[in-house]
Write a protein that holds these residues in place. Structure first.
Motif, PDB file in Angstrom:
ATOM      1  N   ARG A  69     -31.906   3.630  89.776  1.00 21.75           N
ATOM      2  CA  ARG A  69     -31.802   3.888  88.004  1.00 21.75           C
ATOM      3  C   ARG A  69     -30.004   4.879  88.155  1.00 21.75           C
ATOM      4  N   PRO A  70     -29.763   4.819  87.049  1.00 26.10           N
ATOM      5  CA  PRO A  70     -29.192   6.001  86.356  1.00 26.10           C
ATOM      6  C   PRO A  70     -30.085   7.548  86.405  1.00 26.10           C
ATOM      7  N   ALA A  71     -29.380   8.313  86.884  1.00 30.75           N
ATOM      8  CA  ALA A  71     -29.105   9.577  85.980  1.00 30.75           C
ATOM      9  C   ALA A  71     -30.527   9.870  85.133  1.00 30.75           C
ATOM     10  N   GLU A  72     -29.599   9.030  83.966  1.00 33.91           N
ATOM     11  CA  GLU A  72     -29.965   9.573  83.013  1.00 33.91           C
ATOM     12  C   GLU A  72     -30.925   8.744  82.616  1.00 33.91           C
ATOM     13  N   ALA A  73     -31.832   7.591  82.837  1.00 31.52           N
ATOM     14  CA  ALA A  73     -32.963   6.575  83.462  1.00 31.52           C
ATOM     15  C   ALA A  73     -34.015   7.093  83.539  1.00 31.52           C
ATOM     16  N   ILE A  74     -33.897   8.426  84.555  1.00 30.87           N
ATOM     17  CA  ILE A  74     -35.049   9.215  85.153  1.00 30.87           C
ATOM     18  C   ILE A  74     -35.295  10.167  84.399  1.00 30.87           C
ATOM     19  N   SER A  75     -36.314  10.235  84.039  1.00 29.58           N
ATOM     20  CA  SER A  75     -37.320  11.599  83.579  1.00 29.58           C
ATOM     21  C   SER A  75     -37.878  12.665  84.484  1.00 29.58           C
ATOM     22  N   VAL A  76     -38.264  13.323  84.431  1.00 35.68           N
ATOM     23  CA  VAL A  76     -38.611  14.789  84.776  1.00 35.68           C
ATOM     24  C   VAL A  76     -40.445  14.536  85.259  1.00 35.68           C
ATOM     25  N   ALA A  77     -40.823  14.044  84.370  1.00 36.93           N
ATOM     26  CA  ALA A  77     -41.859  13.852  84.657  1.00 36.93           C
ATOM     27  C   ALA A  77     -42.145  12.481  85.009  1.00 36.93           C
ATOM     28  N   GLU A  78     -41.215  11.112  85.678  1.00 31.96           N
ATOM     29  CA  GLU A  78     -42.043  10.366  86.792  1.00 31.96           C
ATOM     30  C   GLU A  78     -41.590  11.021  87.696  1.00 31.96           C
ATOM     31  N   ILE A  79     -40.196  12.011  87.967  1.00 32.47           N
ATOM     32  CA  ILE A  79     -40.797  12.894  89.537  1.00 32.47           C
ATOM     33  C   ILE A  79     -41.591  13.246  89.988  1.00 32.47           C
ATOM     34  N   ILE A  80     -42.223  13.840  88.863  1.00 27.62           N
ATOM     35  CA  ILE A  80     -43.753  14.886  88.782  1.00 27.62           C
ATOM     36  C   ILE A  80     -44.692  13.986  88.979  1.00 27.62           C
ATOM     37  N   ALA A  81     -44.407  12.932  88.440  1.00 33.99           N
ATOM     38  CA  ALA A  81     -45.927  11.727  88.787  1.00 33.99           C
ATOM     39  C   ALA A  81     -45.692  11.190  90.291  1.00 33.99           C
ATOM     40  N   ALA A  82     -44.479  11.089  90.238  1.00 30.79           N
ATOM     41  CA  ALA A  82     -44.067  10.705  91.645  1.00 30.79           C
ATOM     42  C   ALA A  82     -44.839  11.397  92.659  1.00 30.79           C
ATOM     43  N   MET A  83     -44.358  13.045  92.652  1.00 30.69           N
ATOM     44  CA  MET A  83     -44.926  13.516  93.890  1.00 30.69           C
ATOM     45  C   MET A  83     -46.479  14.383  93.555  1.00 30.69           C
ATOM     46  N   ASP A  84     -46.214  14.393  92.800  1.00 26.07           N
ATOM     47  CA  ASP A  84     -47.906  15.166  92.360  1.00 26.07           C
ATOM     48  C   ASP A  84     -49.076  14.539  91.892  1.00 26.07           C
ATOM     49  N   GLY A  85     -48.504  13.265  90.850  1.00 20.98           N
ATOM     50  CA  GLY A  85     -49.473  12.118  90.473  1.00 20.98           C
ATOM     51  C   GLY A  85     -49.595  12.639  89.078  1.00 20.98           C
ATOM     52  N   PRO A  86     -50.408  11.507  88.066  1.00 29.21           N
ATOM     53  CA  PRO A  86     -50.312  12.305  86.873  1.00 29.21           C
ATOM     54  C   PRO A  86     -50.272  13.100  86.303  1.00 29.21           C
ATOM     55  N   ILE A  87     -49.688  14.084  85.060  1.00 30.01           N
ATOM     56  CA  ILE A  87     -49.563  15.340  84.153  1.00 30.01           C
ATOM     57  C   ILE A  87     -50.379  15.494  83.880  1.00 30.01           C
ATOM     58  N   ALA A  88     -51.379  16.302  84.340  1.00 21.71           N
ATOM     59  CA  ALA A  88     -52.760  17.157  83.975  1.00 21.71           C
ATOM     60  C   ALA A  88     -53.318  18.210  84.117  1.00 21.71           C
ATOM     61  N   LEU A  89     -52.851  19.548  82.880  1.00 21.36           N
ATOM     62  CA  LEU A  89     -53.479  20.562  83.266  1.00 21.36           C
ATOM     63  C   LEU A  89     -54.521  21.060  83.097  1.00 21.36           C
ATOM     64  N   THR A  90     -55.577  20.385  82.736  1.00 25.71           N
ATOM     65  CA  THR A  90     -56.757  20.453  83.326  1.00 25.71           C
ATOM     66  C   THR A  90     -58.104  18.620  83.569  1.00 25.71           C
ATOM     67  N   ALA A  91     -58.379  19.083  84.484  1.00 25.87           N
ATOM     68  CA  ALA A  91     -59.368  17.712  84.474  1.00 25.87           C
ATOM     69  C   ALA A  91     -60.037  16.568  83.866  1.00 25.87           C
ATOM     70  N   CYS A  92     -60.098  17.465  82.465  1.00 28.02           N
ATOM     71  CA  CYS A  92     -60.570  16.567  81.420  1.00 28.02           C
ATOM     72  C   CYS A  92     -59.501  15.978  80.854  1.00 28.02           C
ATOM     73  N   VAL A  93     -58.407  15.890  81.007  1.00 26.28           N
ATOM     74  CA  VAL A  93     -57.317  15.588  79.955  1.00 26.28           C
ATOM     75  C   VAL A  93     -57.119  14.171  79.921  1.00 26.28           C
ATOM     76  N   ASP A  94     -56.521  14.038  78.775  1.00 24.68           N
ATOM     77  CA  ASP A  94     -56.956  12.104  78.051  1.00 24.68           C
ATOM     78  C   ASP A  94     -58.016  11.392  78.612  1.00 24.68           C
ATOM     79  N   GLY A  95     -58.989  11.764  78.643  1.00 28.29           N
ATOM     80  CA  GLY A  95     -60.741  10.719  78.623  1.00 28.29           C
ATOM     81  C   GLY A  95     -60.716  10.565  79.035  1.00 28.29           C
ATOM     82  N   ALA A  96     -59.891  11.693  80.778  1.00 24.60           N
ATOM     83  CA  ALA A  96     -60.842  11.671  82.373  1.00 24.60           C
ATOM     84  C   ALA A  96     -61.768  12.617  82.171  1.00 24.60           C
ATOM     85  N   SER A  97     -62.672  11.688  83.196  1.00 20.82           N
ATOM     86  CA  SER A  97     -64.172  13.014  82.839  1.00 20.82           C
ATOM     87  C   SER A  97     -64.864  13.247  84.278  1.00 20.82           C
TER      88      SER A  97
END
Length: 154
Positions: A69-97
């Motif tokens: 996609r064009p560079a304007e349509a690729i977010s830094v969040a997508e790049i991080i998720a592709a390389m490191d997995g979901p963005i989560a500060l702690t183990a319990c973020v977003d209902g994870a258990s």
């Protein structure tokens, strides 16, 4: 300290280089030469970025990789998720258990969700095009420039 992996940093460098020649097909050896990132690392990045549909691979004599996609349509969040997995500060973020030994009695359970959403939102608002800009801090959305010291990156 919140820190991205070196692989994510390298992926941003590789993608930024690719965005300079939008639509062009790039090979791993050529990207390694032009970025200074070791070729095996470039190959690993491209494989993960391809799996996340951020780059498209092309086979054959003129094969290689191009931005999906064009560079304007690729977010830094997508790049991080592709390389490191979901963005989560702690183990319990977003209902994870199940990732924390004290989650049943923790007073902060769910409290980090607000912070995580803010950080994720900020990362979603910054694009690859923003990062590839010559002086990227002048192009960052206001929410992020609040966290950058005056004069940094200029």
């Amino acid at each position: 300290m919140i820190r991205l992996s070196k692989l994510t940093d390298y992926a941003v460098v590789v993608l930024s280089r690719m965005s300079q020649d939008a639509g062009a097909v790039h090979t791993a050896p050529a990207l390694a030469r032009s970025t200074g990132v070791p070729e095996p690392t470039v190959q690993k990045c491209l494989k993960l970025l391809s799996k996340a549909a951020l780059v498209a691979s092309r086979r054959g004599a003129a094969g290689g990789y191009a931005l999906a996609r064009p560079a304007e349509a690729i977010s830094v969040a997508e790049i991080i998720a592709a390389m490191d997995g979901p963005i989560a500060l702690t183990a319990c973020v977003d209902g994870a258990s199940g990732g924390c030994g004290v989650e049943r009695v923790c007073a902060m359970r769910g409290g980090w969700d607000r912070v995580n959403r803010a950080i994720k939102g900020a990362l979603e608002s910054v694009t690859l095009a923003d990062m590839a800009a010559p002086s990227c801090t002048t192009h960052l959305p206001g929410a992020l420039t609040d966290f950058i010291p005056a004069g940094a990156g200029n």
